[in-house]
Design a protein around this motif. Structure first.
Motif, PDB file in Angstrom:
ATOM      1  N   ASP A  37     -22.361 -30.265 -13.025  1.00  0.00           N
ATOM      2  CA  ASP A  37     -21.333 -29.539 -13.793  1.00  0.00           C
ATOM      3  C   ASP A  37     -21.990 -28.564 -14.776  1.00  0.00           C
ATOM      4  O   ASP A  37     -21.448 -27.495 -15.057  1.00  0.00           O
ATOM      5  CB  ASP A  37     -20.470 -30.527 -14.600  1.00  0.00           C
ATOM      6  N   ARG A 120     -18.293 -30.870 -17.435  1.00  0.00           N
ATOM      7  CA  ARG A 120     -17.218 -31.829 -17.693  1.00  0.00           C
ATOM      8  C   ARG A 120     -17.805 -33.207 -17.955  1.00  0.00           C
ATOM      9  O   ARG A 120     -17.398 -33.928 -18.828  1.00  0.00           O
ATOM     10  CB  ARG A 120     -16.286 -31.890 -16.481  1.00  0.00           C
ATOM     11  N   GLN A 121     -18.838 -33.559 -17.167  1.00  0.00           N
ATOM     12  CA  GLN A 121     -19.321 -34.941 -17.158  1.00  0.00           C
ATOM     13  C   GLN A 121     -20.763 -34.966 -16.669  1.00  0.00           C
ATOM     14  O   GLN A 121     -21.141 -34.181 -15.810  1.00  0.00           O
ATOM     15  CB  GLN A 121     -18.444 -35.707 -16.163  1.00  0.00           C
ATOM     16  N   ALA A 128     -17.879 -38.150 -19.877  1.00  0.00           N
ATOM     17  CA  ALA A 128     -17.116 -36.906 -20.128  1.00  0.00           C
ATOM     18  C   ALA A 128     -16.636 -36.826 -21.578  1.00  0.00           C
ATOM     19  O   ALA A 128     -15.586 -36.265 -21.860  1.00  0.00           O
ATOM     20  CB  ALA A 128     -15.931 -36.792 -19.156  1.00  0.00           C
ATOM     21  N   SER A 144     -10.924 -28.390 -21.313  1.00  0.00           N
ATOM     22  CA  SER A 144     -11.775 -29.152 -20.401  1.00  0.00           C
ATOM     23  C   SER A 144     -11.368 -28.879 -18.951  1.00  0.00           C
ATOM     24  O   SER A 144     -10.335 -28.265 -18.690  1.00  0.00           O
ATOM     25  CB  SER A 144     -11.676 -30.644 -20.724  1.00  0.00           C
ATOM     26  N   TYR A 145     -12.190 -29.320 -18.010  1.00  0.00           N
ATOM     27  CA  TYR A 145     -11.920 -29.177 -16.561  1.00  0.00           C
ATOM     28  C   TYR A 145     -11.711 -27.713 -16.160  1.00  0.00           C
ATOM     29  O   TYR A 145     -10.778 -27.387 -15.438  1.00  0.00           O
ATOM     30  CB  TYR A 145     -10.701 -30.012 -16.158  1.00  0.00           C
ATOM     31  N   ALA A 147     -11.943 -24.410 -14.201  1.00  0.00           N
ATOM     32  CA  ALA A 147     -12.248 -24.063 -12.815  1.00  0.00           C
ATOM     33  C   ALA A 147     -12.227 -22.557 -12.574  1.00  0.00           C
ATOM     34  O   ALA A 147     -12.460 -22.103 -11.447  1.00  0.00           O
ATOM     35  CB  ALA A 147     -11.257 -24.755 -11.878  1.00  0.00           C
ATOM     36  N   ARG A 160      -7.365 -24.446 -15.574  1.00  0.00           N
ATOM     37  CA  ARG A 160      -7.796 -25.813 -15.834  1.00  0.00           C
ATOM     38  C   ARG A 160      -7.363 -26.688 -14.667  1.00  0.00           C
ATOM     39  O   ARG A 160      -6.195 -26.673 -14.257  1.00  0.00           O
ATOM     40  CB  ARG A 160      -7.145 -26.282 -17.141  1.00  0.00           C
ATOM     41  N   LEU A 161      -8.332 -27.423 -14.135  1.00  0.00           N
ATOM     42  CA  LEU A 161      -8.071 -28.268 -12.965  1.00  0.00           C
ATOM     43  C   LEU A 161      -7.334 -29.542 -13.374  1.00  0.00           C
ATOM     44  O   LEU A 161      -7.787 -30.267 -14.260  1.00  0.00           O
ATOM     45  CB  LEU A 161      -9.426 -28.622 -12.331  1.00  0.00           C
ATOM     46  N   GLU A 163      -5.038 -33.108 -11.709  1.00  0.00           N
ATOM     47  CA  GLU A 163      -5.060 -33.944 -10.507  1.00  0.00           C
ATOM     48  C   GLU A 163      -4.288 -33.311  -9.362  1.00  0.00           C
ATOM     49  O   GLU A 163      -4.681 -33.385  -8.213  1.00  0.00           O
ATOM     50  CB  GLU A 163      -4.447 -35.313 -10.824  1.00  0.00           C
ATOM     51  N   TYR A 166      -3.065 -26.754 -11.151  1.00  0.00           N
ATOM     52  CA  TYR A 166      -3.847 -26.040 -12.165  1.00  0.00           C
ATOM     53  C   TYR A 166      -2.956 -25.695 -13.349  1.00  0.00           C
ATOM     54  O   TYR A 166      -1.744 -25.652 -13.224  1.00  0.00           O
ATOM     55  CB  TYR A 166      -4.399 -24.732 -11.574  1.00  0.00           C
ATOM     56  N   VAL A 180     -16.192 -27.710 -14.445  1.00  0.00           N
ATOM     57  CA  VAL A 180     -16.348 -28.564 -13.262  1.00  0.00           C
ATOM     58  C   VAL A 180     -17.205 -27.826 -12.237  1.00  0.00           C
ATOM     59  O   VAL A 180     -17.251 -26.596 -12.229  1.00  0.00           O
ATOM     60  CB  VAL A 180     -14.982 -28.945 -12.648  1.00  0.00           C
TER      61      VAL A 180
END
Ligand SMILES: Cc1cc2nc3c(=O)[nH]c(=O)nc-3n(C[C@H](O)[C@H](O)[C@H](O)COP(=O)(O)OP(=O)(O)OC[C@H]3O[C@@H](n4cnc5c(N)ncnc54)[C@H](O)[C@@H]3O)c2cc1C
Length: 266
Positions: A37, A120-121, A128, A144-145, A147, A160-161, A163, A166, A180
């Motif tokens: 990342d 991210r992590q 994270a 965060s996250y 993309a 932002r990504l 689950e 976006y 990410v």
């Protein structure tokens, strides 16, 4: 404008994970790589540099061999590197790590149009937590996250990504973004870059360098300053042999569903 990127050197957990007899990870027996990342974060910063000519500073906290990774990032195109390294910083959990990295970022200096990047992590600690904690300590807005990134005048629009989709967010600079690996594909070091990387500035921030920052205190850094301590670490139990079921009728399917139900898998 400048981009400050936090990069962690991590053991390569994609191949064989070496475990010592006592069950702890044998880091010395594993190759080290740049956290995936974080490479995406460096590439994002370098693309902003390509477009705007801004400066890119990479920062890593770790033992002295992390200098090799920082030189590689300089060879990719980063302008300056900072290695944050001191015995006093060892044993830090995420709270203490973010205290130290935030102090280091303050020392580099955050201007009104700057962007601080993290991954991210990290694939070893896997929490994270460090990016968002740095943002809190520097009082920066964070997304965060990340993309996708579009830089405008003193603002950044990011995708932002989530689950299942976006979210598009516009954030004012200075800000912190955690990236990410899906964000981009990192470039290779160039031949010219490899030649130049030893001439580029690489500073070491030790305890002396950072000790006057209010974030740096014996109660907030290192093992003693960590509110959490790893009490025990062990490998998860090896899974037993799989269960075979035969038949393609309704009863077999119902049995399968009930087994999965009992195991809370569905
Ligand atoms: C309870 C606990 C106790 C721990 N105790 C110890 C210990 O005793 N000794 C020890 O060595 N480690 C210890 N660690 C591990 C240490 O806290 C982590 O290595 C560190 O805080 C980073 O957390 P992470 O790996 O989960 O990173 P994440 O929070 O997953 O990382 C997110 C991003 O933050 C940035 N980042 C994280 N770490 C660094 C870094 N070092 N330099 C630059 N950028 C960084 C990167 O951009 C990274 O992608 C402990 C962790 C925990 C949770």
């Amino acid at each position: 404008m400048k981009c400050i990127v936090c990069v962690k050197q991590v053991p390569d957990t994609s191949g064989v994970v070496a475990v010592k007899e006592d069950g702890t990870m044998d880091r010395a027996a594993m190759a080290t790589i740049t956290n995936h990342d974080d490479l995406a974060a460096v590439e994002a910063a370098l693309r902003i540099k390509d477009a705007t000519g801004c400066k890119v500073v990479v920062i890593s906290m770790g033992p002295p061999p992390a200098e090799g990774m920082l030189r590689e990032l300089l060879a990719m195109g980063a302008d300056e590197a900072v290695l944050v390294s001191a015995r006093e910083f060892g044993g830090s959990d995420t709270y203490a790590t973010s205290q130290i990295l935030a102090a280091a970022i303050k020392k580099v200096g955050v201007d009104s149009d700057d962007i601080v990047f993290c991954g991210r992590q990290a694939i070893d600690g896997d929490t994270a937590q460090v990016g968002p904690q740095i943002a809190e300590k520097l009082n920066l807005p964070q997304v965060s996250y990340v993309a996708e990134i579009k830089v405008e005048d003193k603002a950044v629009t990011v995708k932002r990504l989530l689950e299942d989709g976006y979210m598009t967010i516009k954030v004012q600079t200075p800000c912190l973004l955690t990236c990410v690996k899906e964000l981009n594909e990192a470039r290779y070091m160039s031949v010219g870059g490899i030649m130049e990387c030893y001439q580029k500035p690489l500073e070491v921030y030790n305890y002396e360098t950072l000790k006057d920052d209010p974030l740096i205190d014996v109660d907030t850094i290192g093992l003693k300053g960590s509110p959490t301590n790893v009490y025990k670490s062990f490998s998860p139990p090896v899974k037993g042999a799989g269960m075979m079921m035969e038949g393609a009728d309704k009863a077999t399917v119902e049995k399968l569903v009930s087994i999965l139900n009992d195991k809370h898998i569905i």
